[in-house]
Design a protein around this motif. Structure first.
Motif, PDB file in Angstrom:
ATOM      1  N   VAL A   1      28.528  23.598  53.448  1.00  0.00           N
ATOM      2  CA  VAL A   1      28.000  22.572  52.542  1.00  0.00           C
ATOM      3  C   VAL A   1      28.919  21.356  52.524  1.00  0.00           C
ATOM      4  O   VAL A   1      28.872  20.535  51.607  1.00  0.00           O
ATOM      5  N   GLY A   2      29.781  21.252  53.543  1.00  0.00           N
ATOM      6  CA  GLY A   2      30.627  20.072  53.694  1.00  0.00           C
ATOM      7  C   GLY A   2      31.966  20.138  53.008  1.00  0.00           C
ATOM      8  O   GLY A   2      32.733  19.166  53.056  1.00  0.00           O
ATOM      9  N   PHE A   3      32.276  21.266  52.368  1.00  0.00           N
ATOM     10  CA  PHE A   3      33.564  21.399  51.679  1.00  0.00           C
ATOM     11  C   PHE A   3      34.592  21.926  52.677  1.00  0.00           C
ATOM     12  O   PHE A   3      34.841  23.127  52.763  1.00  0.00           O
ATOM     13  N   ASP A   4      35.189  20.998  53.445  1.00  0.00           N
ATOM     14  CA  ASP A   4      36.075  21.417  54.528  1.00  0.00           C
ATOM     15  C   ASP A   4      36.896  20.231  55.007  1.00  0.00           C
ATOM     16  O   ASP A   4      36.513  19.065  54.802  1.00  0.00           O
ATOM     17  N   TRP A   5      38.026  20.528  55.649  1.00  0.00           N
ATOM     18  CA  TRP A   5      38.793  19.476  56.304  1.00  0.00           C
ATOM     19  C   TRP A   5      38.059  19.030  57.557  1.00  0.00           C
ATOM     20  O   TRP A   5      37.449  19.851  58.254  1.00  0.00           O
ATOM     21  N   PRO A   6      38.113  17.750  57.899  1.00  0.00           N
ATOM     22  CA  PRO A   6      37.381  17.285  59.090  1.00  0.00           C
ATOM     23  C   PRO A   6      37.956  17.819  60.391  1.00  0.00           C
ATOM     24  O   PRO A   6      37.229  17.937  61.386  1.00  0.00           O
ATOM     25  N   ASP A   7      39.262  18.143  60.425  1.00  0.00           N
ATOM     26  CA  ASP A   7      39.867  18.663  61.652  1.00  0.00           C
ATOM     27  C   ASP A   7      41.102  19.482  61.293  1.00  0.00           C
ATOM     28  O   ASP A   7      41.502  19.584  60.131  1.00  0.00           O
ATOM     29  N   ILE A   8      41.732  20.039  62.308  1.00  0.00           N
ATOM     30  CA  ILE A   8      42.877  20.923  62.121  1.00  0.00           C
ATOM     31  C   ILE A   8      44.073  20.195  61.508  1.00  0.00           C
ATOM     32  O   ILE A   8      44.894  20.801  60.809  1.00  0.00           O
ATOM     33  N   HIS A   9      44.176  18.894  61.728  1.00  0.00           N
ATOM     34  CA  HIS A   9      45.342  18.153  61.242  1.00  0.00           C
ATOM     35  C   HIS A   9      45.425  18.174  59.712  1.00  0.00           C
ATOM     36  O   HIS A   9      46.515  18.281  59.139  1.00  0.00           O
ATOM     37  N   GLY A  10      44.272  18.072  59.058  1.00  0.00           N
ATOM     38  CA  GLY A  10      44.258  18.148  57.603  1.00  0.00           C
ATOM     39  C   GLY A  10      44.720  19.518  57.113  1.00  0.00           C
ATOM     40  O   GLY A  10      45.419  19.626  56.099  1.00  0.00           O
ATOM     41  N   VAL A  11      44.351  20.559  57.853  1.00  0.00           N
ATOM     42  CA  VAL A  11      44.757  21.914  57.488  1.00  0.00           C
ATOM     43  C   VAL A  11      46.265  22.082  57.652  1.00  0.00           C
ATOM     44  O   VAL A  11      46.941  22.661  56.795  1.00  0.00           O
ATOM     45  N   LEU A  12      46.794  21.570  58.755  1.00  0.00           N
ATOM     46  CA  LEU A  12      48.239  21.679  58.997  1.00  0.00           C
ATOM     47  C   LEU A  12      49.029  20.919  57.929  1.00  0.00           C
ATOM     48  O   LEU A  12      50.083  21.379  57.477  1.00  0.00           O
ATOM     49  N   ASP A  13      48.526  19.758  57.529  1.00  0.00           N
ATOM     50  CA  ASP A  13      49.175  19.020  56.441  1.00  0.00           C
ATOM     51  C   ASP A  13      49.162  19.843  55.152  1.00  0.00           C
ATOM     52  O   ASP A  13      50.141  19.845  54.391  1.00  0.00           O
ATOM     53  N   LYS A  14      48.047  20.522  54.913  1.00  0.00           N
ATOM     54  CA  LYS A  14      47.932  21.357  53.716  1.00  0.00           C
ATOM     55  C   LYS A  14      48.935  22.504  53.772  1.00  0.00           C
ATOM     56  O   LYS A  14      49.539  22.864  52.747  1.00  0.00           O
ATOM     57  N   ILE A  15      49.126  23.092  54.951  1.00  0.00           N
ATOM     58  CA  ILE A  15      50.094  24.177  55.104  1.00  0.00           C
ATOM     59  C   ILE A  15      51.498  23.686  54.758  1.00  0.00           C
ATOM     60  O   ILE A  15      52.261  24.360  54.049  1.00  0.00           O
ATOM     61  N   GLU A  16      51.845  22.494  55.253  1.00  0.00           N
ATOM     62  CA  GLU A  16      53.159  21.931  54.944  1.00  0.00           C
ATOM     63  C   GLU A  16      53.308  21.679  53.440  1.00  0.00           C
ATOM     64  O   GLU A  16      54.379  21.905  52.855  1.00  0.00           O
ATOM     65  N   GLU A  17      52.229  21.240  52.817  1.00  0.00           N
ATOM     66  CA  GLU A  17      52.248  21.016  51.370  1.00  0.00           C
ATOM     67  C   GLU A  17      52.467  22.328  50.622  1.00  0.00           C
ATOM     68  O   GLU A  17      53.249  22.393  49.663  1.00  0.00           O
ATOM     69  N   GLU A  18      51.781  23.388  51.078  1.00  0.00           N
ATOM     70  CA  GLU A  18      51.925  24.686  50.429  1.00  0.00           C
ATOM     71  C   GLU A  18      53.331  25.255  50.626  1.00  0.00           C
ATOM     72  O   GLU A  18      53.878  25.918  49.729  1.00  0.00           O
ATOM     73  N   ILE A  19      53.949  25.015  51.791  1.00  0.00           N
ATOM     74  CA  ILE A  19      55.318  25.479  52.027  1.00  0.00           C
ATOM     75  C   ILE A  19      56.272  24.794  51.054  1.00  0.00           C
ATOM     76  O   ILE A  19      57.162  25.433  50.469  1.00  0.00           O
ATOM     77  N   ALA A  20      56.074  23.493  50.858  1.00  0.00           N
ATOM     78  CA  ALA A  20      56.926  22.759  49.922  1.00  0.00           C
ATOM     79  C   ALA A  20      56.766  23.313  48.503  1.00  0.00           C
ATOM     80  O   ALA A  20      57.762  23.483  47.772  1.00  0.00           O
ATOM     81  N   GLU A  21      55.537  23.616  48.115  1.00  0.00           N
ATOM     82  CA  GLU A  21      55.302  24.160  46.778  1.00  0.00           C
ATOM     83  C   GLU A  21      55.895  25.559  46.641  1.00  0.00           C
ATOM     84  O   GLU A  21      56.384  25.947  45.567  1.00  0.00           O
ATOM     85  N   LEU A  22      55.862  26.328  47.737  1.00  0.00           N
ATOM     86  CA  LEU A  22      56.467  27.658  47.713  1.00  0.00           C
ATOM     87  C   LEU A  22      57.983  27.551  47.551  1.00  0.00           C
ATOM     88  O   LEU A  22      58.591  28.317  46.792  1.00  0.00           O
ATOM     89  N   ARG A  23      58.592  26.605  48.245  1.00  0.00           N
ATOM     90  CA  ARG A  23      60.043  26.401  48.107  1.00  0.00           C
ATOM     91  C   ARG A  23      60.403  26.066  46.656  1.00  0.00           C
ATOM     92  O   ARG A  23      61.391  26.577  46.114  1.00  0.00           O
ATOM     93  N   GLU A  24      59.603  25.220  46.025  1.00  0.00           N
ATOM     94  CA  GLU A  24      59.853  24.851  44.633  1.00  0.00           C
ATOM     95  C   GLU A  24      59.746  26.071  43.717  1.00  0.00           C
ATOM     96  O   GLU A  24      60.569  26.259  42.809  1.00  0.00           O
TER      97      GLU A  24
END
Length: 276
Positions: free
Chosen positions: A166-189
């Motif tokens: 239904v369109g609820f998705d990242w347009p490509d893998i790059h958005g997902v990889l950015d999200k992974i980096e964001e989640e790693i930073a939040e995990l470190r915190e």
């Protein structure tokens, strides 16, 4: 030479195993709930045989998985819920309904009319038909019907796939990889704060995002994790063998020495690229 056994023989065998007077005590104790974990295990063993290209073993594992269905059918018959013919009838009707390009009149014996339909269109039609079936059942939500009992990683992939339709998705893998980096930073915190509940939540979000990356790359997260498990077992086994050859144990050497042995095992087991 004895003729090969048939499906009818398998059904008869199952009835014999569940015979209250002369059946198998273990089989007589089983219920739907008690054999459900066995079904999951057998399905994984089928997947493992396929990944190993072990087709002789696959034949046996498929038999074990089929036996699970036969067992459920026997339990259903005993309880008056359903039997094996009803299972087959339900399955055939559903597959005929979900393949209108092959059975346009809804009849198993009808003429096929595939026309210009390709695999992409077939998949799109399949999902639309499944959505309509969920609506009929009253499961109208986009994420409705994704089995809660699935392994968490598999269920995460299915939830993400359903949302993407239904369109609820990242347009490509790059958005997902950015999200992974964001989640790693939040995990470190979270780790720095020392809040275990928060750490668990952030780690779960990171794993969920990694599953999303696998989906975008058209990889099965369960399969690739099983591959990593095998790789770890092989490398760990090589380290263990190297220590045993020296008459030593893990507790006899430093972490630095273990890391050196691990790197050597990794180098020995990593496939070398082919020369051009």
């Amino acid at each position: 030479m004895q003729d090969e056994y048939s499906l009818e023989d398998l059904l008869y065998l199952m009835a014999r195993l569940r015979d209250p007077r002369s059946g198998c005590p273990w089989d007589l104790k089983q219920t739907f709930d008690s054999i459900a974990p066995c079904t999951i295990e057998e399905a994984y063993e089928v997947a493992e045989a396929i990944e190993a290209d072990d087709y002789e073993h696959l034949r046996e594992e498929l038999g074990d998985l089929l036996f699970q269905v036969i067992f459920y059918a026997q339990l259903g018959r005993e309880q008056g819920c359903f039997d094996f013919p009803r299972i087959v009838d339900t399955l055939v009707r559903k597959l005929v309904r979900r393949h209108p390009h092959v059975f346009p009149d809804g009849n198993l014996d009808g003429e096929a009319d595939t026309g210009d339909v390709d695999a992409v269109q077939v998949k799109r039609n399949w999902e639309a038909i499944k959505a309509a079936e969920r609506n009929v059942k009253g499961d109208a939500g986009v994420l409705a019907g994704v089995a809660v009992g699935l392994p968490a990683m598999t269920r995460a992939a299915k939830l993400q796939k359903r949302a993407s339709q239904v369109g609820f998705d990242w347009p490509d893998i790059h958005g997902v990889l950015d999200k992974i980096e964001e989640e790693i930073a939040e995990l470190r915190e979270a780790v720095a704060l020392g809040d275990r509940r928060h750490v668990a939540e952030e780690l779960g979000d990171l794993v969920f995002s990694c599953v999303n990356a696998a989906r975008h790359l058209k990889l099965d997260p369960e399969a690739i994790l099983r591959g990593s498990n095998r790789k770890f077992e092989q490398r760990f086994g090589a380290v263990e063998s190297a220590l045993q050859a020296r008459g030593r144990r893990f507790t006899d050497v430093s972490l630095r020495e273990l890391d050196r042995l691990w790197k050597r095992a990794k180098a020995e087991q990593t496939p070398k690229p082919h020369d051009p």
